[in-house]
Motif scaffolding. Structure first.
Motif, short mmCIF file in Angstrom:
data_model
loop_
_atom_site.label_atom_id
_atom_site.label_comp_id
_atom_site.label_asym_id
_atom_site.label_seq_id
_atom_site.Cartn_x
_atom_site.Cartn_y
_atom_site.Cartn_z
N ALA A 1 46.11 44.79 41.56
CA ALA A 1 47.10 44.23 42.61
C ALA A 1 48.63 44.37 42.32
O ALA A 1 49.13 44.80 43.35
CB ALA A 1 46.85 42.66 42.83
N ARG B 1 43.51 36.12 39.61
CA ARG B 1 43.02 36.88 40.76
C ARG B 1 43.86 36.46 41.98
O ARG B 1 43.96 37.27 43.04
CB ARG B 1 41.30 36.51 40.46
N ALA C 1 39.30 39.99 35.38
CA ALA C 1 40.41 39.19 35.86
C ALA C 1 41.82 39.92 35.72
O ALA C 1 42.54 40.05 36.61
CB ALA C 1 40.69 37.72 35.42
N ARG D 1 41.79 43.10 34.97
CA ARG D 1 41.71 44.29 36.00
C ARG D 1 42.25 44.25 37.27
O ARG D 1 42.82 44.69 37.79
CB ARG D 1 40.03 44.76 35.71
N ASP D 2 41.83 42.92 37.75
CA ASP D 2 42.13 42.62 39.23
C ASP D 2 43.52 42.51 39.57
O ASP D 2 44.22 42.82 40.33
CB ASP D 2 41.50 41.31 39.63
#
Length: 310
Positions: free
Chosen positions: A160, A98, A153, A155-156
């Motif tokens: 990004a 993250r 995490a 997904r994040d």
């Protein structure tokens, strides 16, 4: 090509440094440990000793390196899968995914890098009855609590990477590594458990593991330096293996007795929902996108297991 590798001493990072150098690239690798930095320098790489959570230090190292490509391989997973260490290790790995991916991408863009290659994992899609999923399958965000934050995490970090402006972002979703130095090896955690008949077939044994030999994972990562377009790629072998297939085959190759069979209800009571899910329900992963875009051909798991466990 100048490559900045965050996580140069990890399971993929260590052999990746060797491969990049062998192919003539210049490598700047990060590590928190001065002894590992000396090892990197002895290999012929440059070393940046830093704490990856120190955003200013990571940014400064990337700017100083002036890379064409940055690679994110940061995790905190232990060399052996000790249950006493896993919860903390997974929590720290989720933090790394993250917090450090956005920092690395921002610094890479500022430094003028053209591409970022970011490590993710393949075994995080929501089960829907299909035995095999491609990269477009939805993530399992309502997974059992034991690994729900792992999926979040992922997904994040993928969001990004996809949302980074001014740089080509490729996400490599690796399958379950096997080979020297991994959990799935003769002297690895899973090899020891199978040898001692402590890795049973749970319930139906229909959960599908998508394996990838560590050398094939490294090859795909190197190909991603200049192959493929921005997006998500499953880095797995061609044929997902059910638990009732791969566990007995590993036992046979190790010269061990056949694995025990345990009902799902008992395994859930003893080990929790996550292990039962992996063993009975986990979908496999399709690798056609990576094979085509990266010009990549991983070895079949049966051949690889014969090398590693035989």
């Amino acid at each position: 090509m100048r490559v900045f590798l965050a996580g140069a001493a990890g399971a993929v990072g260590h052999p990746l440094v060797a491969r990049l150098l062998a192919e003539g690239h210049t490598v700047v690798g990060t590590t928190r440990d001065e002894a590992r930095a000396r090892t990197l320098r002895a290999q012929g790489a440059e070393a940046a000793v830093l704490d990856a959570f120190d955003a200013a230090a990571l940014r400064a190292a990337v700017l100083a390196a002036e890379p064409e490509v940055v690679i994110h391989q940061l995790t905190a997973l232990p060399a052996q899968a000790d249950p006493k260490l896993m919860a903390a290790a997974l929590a720290l790995t989720n933090r790394l995914r993250r917090e450090t991916v956005p920092t690395l991408l921002s610094a890479a863009t500022e430094a003028g890098a053209r591409r970022a290659v970011v490590q993710s994992i393949a075994f995080v899609t929501r089960p829907d009855g299909r035995p095999v999923h491609d990269e477009d399958a939805p993530l399992y965000l309502d997974a059992p609590e034991q690994f729900r934050d792992n999926v979040a995490a992922v997904r994040d970090l993928e969001a990004a990477t996809a949302g980074a402006a001014g740089i080509e972002g490729l996400v490599l979703r690796y399958g379950f590594y096997y080979g020297p130095g991994t959990w799935y090896a003769k002297d690895g955690t899973m090899g020891e458990l199978i040898r001692k008949r402590r890795y049973p077939i749970i319930g139906s044994g229909e959960g599908r593991m998508s394996f990838v030999h560590l050398d094939d994972a490294v090859t795909a990562t190197v190909r991603a330096l200049d192959h493929g377009t921005p997006g998500v790629y499953n880095i797995t072998d061609d044929t997902p293996a059910t638990s009732r297939e791969w566990v007995p085959e590993a036992a046979r190759l190790l010269g061990a007795k056949a694995p025990r069979k345990v009902p799902a209800w008992l395994a859930r009571r003893l080990a929790g929902d996550a292990l039962v899910y992996y063993s009975t329900t986990l979908p496999g992963n399709a690798n056609g996108r990576a094979r085509a875009a990266l010009n990549w051909a991983p070895r079949p798991w049966r051949d690889g297991f014969a090398e590693v466990f035989g």
